[in-house]
Design an enzyme around this catalytic site. Structure first.
Site, PDB file in Angstrom:
ATOM      1  N   GLU A  14       0.778  -1.341   0.008  1.00  0.00           N
ATOM      2  CA  GLU A  14      -0.045   0.100   0.026  1.00  0.00           C
ATOM      3  C   GLU A  14       0.678   1.145  -0.046  1.00  0.00           C
ATOM      4  OE1 GLU A  14      -2.809  -2.944   1.525  1.00  0.00           O
ATOM      5  OE2 GLU A  14      -0.816  -2.543   2.204  1.00  0.00           O
ATOM      6  N   VAL A  15       0.294   2.313  -0.427  1.00  0.00           N
ATOM      7  CA  VAL A  15       1.074   3.672  -0.369  1.00  0.00           C
ATOM      8  C   VAL A  15       0.083   4.638   0.528  1.00  0.00           C
ATOM      9  CG1 VAL A  15       1.531   5.711  -1.837  1.00  0.00           C
ATOM     10  CG2 VAL A  15       1.749   3.515  -2.874  1.00  0.00           C
TER      11      VAL A  15
END
Length: 262
Positions: A14-15
């Site tokens: 994830e970012v």
């Protein structure tokens, strides 16, 4: 934000995106390569730990506030005493979804009897809708190798975000549980360290009176010796309710600048 997350697929799960609201408050949003994620525990630990470690002003602040799609949460700065930050998990939501143990063994590529039917299978949302599945042994949990596309279809059909499997048998006997977390709906098979899933697991243990006090230490991932560690502790919120806090620290793997061209 979605485009950046797509470009970084394979490098990160994830970012996380951070915007400062005031001296002690931040907005956070998260994206996988597939879609926006309501809450991402390991990304929150990484972001807040790095923020505190690189900001002399924040290093002296005992608590910070973060705003997420799952509500406003408290961050406890314990970097000096524990070399960790602890994040208060969202208010848990218990969901009534009945799933057969034989179907789970099929999806997880286990043999008959390796899902522990002496313990309940539950669905709890403490950031993400988490299916919690008890497994009989460390050997059984390590050998789980599901098919990503099959498991994704199962998760979508069952209306769950992630599957957390657990066993009380650990590699390090000083730890309390071994867990693994599968998240195919987010574009990858396994999450090696999970805050929201393990928080749901913490509420599951509280609900069944298997955790009543103290710090809980969890081994996570499918590597027998090289596992990650997630810690859970209980904290009372403003309404005097019991909330699970998950904690840990972070290591910088890549550092640089991201350029956006229009």
């Amino acid at each position: 934000m979605q485009q950046i997350a797509k470009e970084l697929k394979g490098f990160v799960n994830e970012v996380g995106y951070l915007a400062q609201v005031n001296d002690f408050e931040f907005d956070l949003r998260y994206y996988s390569s597939e879609r926006e994620v309501d809450f991402c525990g390991h990304a929150t630990i990484a972001i807040m730990y790095d923020l505190i470690q690189t900001n002399k002003f924040l290093a002296e602040v005992p608590t910070l506030k973060i705003n997420t799609n799952r509500g406003s949460l408290t961050v406890y700065n314990q970097t000096k005493s524990e070399d960790a930050v602890f994040i208060m998990s969202p208010v848990p939501e218990h969901k009534k979804i009945l799933i057969d143990s034989a179907e789970l063994e099929k999806q997880l590529k286990l043999t008959l009897g390796e899902v522990d039917t002496q313990r309940p299978i539950s669905v709890i949302n403490a950031g993400l809708t988490t299916l919690i599945v008890p497994i009989v042994s460390l050997e059984a949990i390590i050998k789980i190798k599901p098919d990503m596309e099959e498991l994704k279809r199962f998760c979508v059909k069952s209306q769950i975000d992630i599957i957390e499997v657990y066993t009380a048998e650990t590699r390090n006997k000083t730890n309390d549980y071994r867990t693994r977390v599968f998240a195919p709906t987010f574009g990858y098979l396994e999450d090696p360290a999970t805050g929201s899933g393990n928080s749901a697991f913490g509420y599951y243990l509280i609900e069944n009176d298997w955790w009543t006090e103290g710090l809980l230490t969890i081994e996570q991932n499918g590597l027998i010796d090289n596992y990650n560690v997630v810690k859970l502790q209980m904290q009372k919120d403003e309404s005097n309710g019991i909330r699970v806090c998950f904690g840990g620290n972070a290591v910088t793997r890549i550092e640089g600048k991201y350029y956006i061209y229009k």
